[in-house]
Design a protein around this motif. Structure first.
Motif, PDB file in Angstrom:
ATOM      1  N   UNK A  35       0.872  -1.168   0.000  1.00  0.00           N
ATOM      2  CA  UNK A  35       0.000   0.000   0.000  1.00  0.00           C
ATOM      3  C   UNK A  35       0.917   1.227   0.000  1.00  0.00           C
ATOM      4  N   UNK A  36       0.518   2.244  -0.708  1.00  0.00           N
ATOM      5  CA  UNK A  36       1.290   3.480  -0.758  1.00  0.00           C
ATOM      6  C   UNK A  36       1.015   4.277   0.520  1.00  0.00           C
ATOM      7  N   UNK A  37       1.630   3.823   1.598  1.00  0.00           N
ATOM      8  CA  UNK A  37       1.434   4.453   2.901  1.00  0.00           C
ATOM      9  C   UNK A  37       2.597   5.400   3.198  1.00  0.00           C
ATOM     10  N   UNK A  38       2.606   5.978   4.385  1.00  0.00           N
ATOM     11  CA  UNK A  38       3.636   6.961   4.730  1.00  0.00           C
ATOM     12  C   UNK A  38       5.044   6.380   4.684  1.00  0.00           C
ATOM     13  N   UNK A  39       5.211   5.138   5.136  1.00  0.00           N
ATOM     14  CA  UNK A  39       6.532   4.522   5.135  1.00  0.00           C
ATOM     15  C   UNK A  39       7.048   4.316   3.710  1.00  0.00           C
ATOM     16  N   UNK A  40       6.238   3.709   2.861  1.00  0.00           N
ATOM     17  CA  UNK A  40       6.661   3.465   1.476  1.00  0.00           C
ATOM     18  C   UNK A  40       6.854   4.795   0.747  1.00  0.00           C
ATOM     19  N   UNK A  41       5.964   5.740   0.991  1.00  0.00           N
ATOM     20  CA  UNK A  41       6.084   7.071   0.373  1.00  0.00           C
ATOM     21  C   UNK A  41       7.432   7.704   0.731  1.00  0.00           C
ATOM     22  N   UNK A  42       7.808   7.629   1.998  1.00  0.00           N
ATOM     23  CA  UNK A  42       9.074   8.244   2.423  1.00  0.00           C
ATOM     24  C   UNK A  42      10.272   7.528   1.808  1.00  0.00           C
ATOM     25  N   UNK A  43      10.199   6.203   1.700  1.00  0.00           N
ATOM     26  CA  UNK A  43      11.305   5.464   1.077  1.00  0.00           C
ATOM     27  C   UNK A  43      11.442   5.797  -0.407  1.00  0.00           C
ATOM     28  N   UNK A  48      14.021   8.340  -5.008  1.00  0.00           N
ATOM     29  CA  UNK A  48      13.932   9.094  -6.252  1.00  0.00           C
ATOM     30  C   UNK A  48      14.380  10.551  -6.127  1.00  0.00           C
ATOM     31  N   UNK A  49      14.039  11.191  -5.052  1.00  0.00           N
ATOM     32  CA  UNK A  49      14.340  12.616  -4.916  1.00  0.00           C
ATOM     33  C   UNK A  49      15.701  12.854  -4.278  1.00  0.00           C
ATOM     34  N   UNK A  50      16.039  12.038  -3.286  1.00  0.00           N
ATOM     35  CA  UNK A  50      17.346  12.184  -2.640  1.00  0.00           C
ATOM     36  C   UNK A  50      18.420  11.346  -3.316  1.00  0.00           C
ATOM     37  N   UNK A  51      18.043  10.700  -4.424  1.00  0.00           N
ATOM     38  CA  UNK A  51      18.970   9.955  -5.284  1.00  0.00           C
ATOM     39  C   UNK A  51      19.698   8.838  -4.550  1.00  0.00           C
ATOM     40  N   UNK A  85      15.722  11.398 -15.866  1.00  0.00           N
ATOM     41  CA  UNK A  85      16.695  10.308 -15.731  1.00  0.00           C
ATOM     42  C   UNK A  85      18.123  10.858 -15.694  1.00  0.00           C
ATOM     43  N   UNK A  86      18.399  11.827 -16.547  1.00  0.00           N
ATOM     44  CA  UNK A  86      19.736  12.432 -16.576  1.00  0.00           C
ATOM     45  C   UNK A  86      20.019  13.188 -15.278  1.00  0.00           C
ATOM     46  N   UNK A  87      19.017  13.877 -14.782  1.00  0.00           N
ATOM     47  CA  UNK A  87      19.154  14.627 -13.528  1.00  0.00           C
ATOM     48  C   UNK A  87      19.462  13.689 -12.363  1.00  0.00           C
ATOM     49  N   UNK A  88      18.790  12.538 -12.314  1.00  0.00           N
ATOM     50  CA  UNK A  88      19.006  11.571 -11.231  1.00  0.00           C
ATOM     51  C   UNK A  88      20.288  10.773 -11.422  1.00  0.00           C
ATOM     52  N   UNK A  89      20.581  10.474 -12.678  1.00  0.00           N
ATOM     53  CA  UNK A  89      21.729   9.613 -12.954  1.00  0.00           C
ATOM     54  C   UNK A  89      21.353   8.137 -12.971  1.00  0.00           C
ATOM     55  N   UNK A  90      20.085   7.836 -12.844  1.00  0.00           N
ATOM     56  CA  UNK A  90      19.582   6.466 -12.926  1.00  0.00           C
ATOM     57  C   UNK A  90      18.096   6.513 -13.226  1.00  0.00           C
ATOM     58  N   UNK A  91      17.569   5.355 -13.628  1.00  0.00           N
ATOM     59  CA  UNK A  91      16.141   5.222 -13.920  1.00  0.00           C
ATOM     60  C   UNK A  91      15.503   4.439 -12.784  1.00  0.00           C
ATOM     61  N   UNK A  92      14.713   5.089 -11.945  1.00  0.00           N
ATOM     62  CA  UNK A  92      14.184   4.446 -10.738  1.00  0.00           C
ATOM     63  C   UNK A  92      13.417   3.149 -10.989  1.00  0.00           C
ATOM     64  N   UNK A  93      12.516   3.134 -11.942  1.00  0.00           N
ATOM     65  CA  UNK A  93      11.715   1.930 -12.171  1.00  0.00           C
ATOM     66  C   UNK A  93      12.611   0.783 -12.646  1.00  0.00           C
ATOM     67  N   UNK A  94      13.571   1.089 -13.476  1.00  0.00           N
ATOM     68  CA  UNK A  94      14.498   0.054 -13.953  1.00  0.00           C
ATOM     69  C   UNK A  94      15.306  -0.528 -12.799  1.00  0.00           C
ATOM     70  N   UNK A  95      15.824   0.324 -11.934  1.00  0.00           N
ATOM     71  CA  UNK A  95      16.625  -0.155 -10.802  1.00  0.00           C
ATOM     72  C   UNK A  95      15.799  -1.025  -9.862  1.00  0.00           C
ATOM     73  N   UNK A  96      14.515  -0.705  -9.703  1.00  0.00           N
ATOM     74  CA  UNK A  96      13.648  -1.506  -8.834  1.00  0.00           C
ATOM     75  C   UNK A  96      13.397  -2.893  -9.409  1.00  0.00           C
ATOM     76  N   UNK A  97      13.085  -2.948 -10.703  1.00  0.00           N
ATOM     77  CA  UNK A  97      12.581  -4.187 -11.284  1.00  0.00           C
ATOM     78  C   UNK A  97      13.643  -5.071 -11.934  1.00  0.00           C
TER      79      UNK A  97
END
Length: 185
Positions: A35-43, A48-51, A85-97
């Protein structure tokens, strides 16, 4: 990154509350792990935002058996704009899956740098006009597993499903890390 390099303490893992919510979306079988709860949201924010790329595998590393439910499927990544993706230096969905060990494909592109987190519900419903299939991609008669990190309104996934149906894929399934559960309890 190798999964053997990822270590999360037991106290932190205890905060993960998988729900394995099966549901239908656009006539496709779908599964949300959390579930997209506070814990998962913060992670996900930290990721993604704190890279914090090291967090990528932790969402799925305990559930690698899921790959057996999707054998024969190609994993189609939800698109993010190339500038993000360039700003982050990685693709979040790709790294997860990529931890699932299934073939990853990148057939979609986001044509403008919109961030859905900054949009209201009505604006999110219009995201489909910003997602298209890349040129020279042929997915006809293939089994596709659409993956995304977060499902709130489902606009991104809906756009991808509509495109795939036009491409006459053989079968579509959906797997998301987290889903909002508003009005579902």
């Amino acid at each position: 990154m190798n999964l053997k390099d990822v270590h999360v303490c037991h106290q932190c893992y205890a905060k993960f509350k998988p729900i394995f919510k099966h549901f239908k979306f656009e006539n496709c079988h779908a599964l949300a792990i959390y579930e997209y709860d506070d814990f998962i949201r913060s992670l996900i924010y930290q990721y993604k935002t704190n890279l914090d790329i090291a967090l990528g595998p932790i969402f799925l590393e305990r559930y690698l058996h899921l790959k057996y439910f999707y054998l024969g499927y190609k994993v189609a990544l939800a698109p993010s704009h190339v500038s993000h993706d360039l700003e982050r230096g990685f693709r979040p969905v790709e790294e997860m899956f990529k931890a699932l060990g299934l073939p990853l494909i990148d057939p979609f592109e986001k044509t403008s740098p919109i961030k859905q987190v900054e949009l209201n519900v009505e604006e999110r419903k219009k995201v489909s006009k910003h997602i298209k299939l890349k040129k020279d991609i042929n997915l006809k008669n293939q089994k596709i597993l659409l993956v995304d990190d977060i499902m709130t309104t489902g606009s991104t996934l809906k756009a991808m499903v509509e495109i795939l149906k036009e491409e006459k894929v053989k079968k579509i399934k959906i797997l998301v890390v987290a889903k909002t559960m508003l009005n579902e309890k």
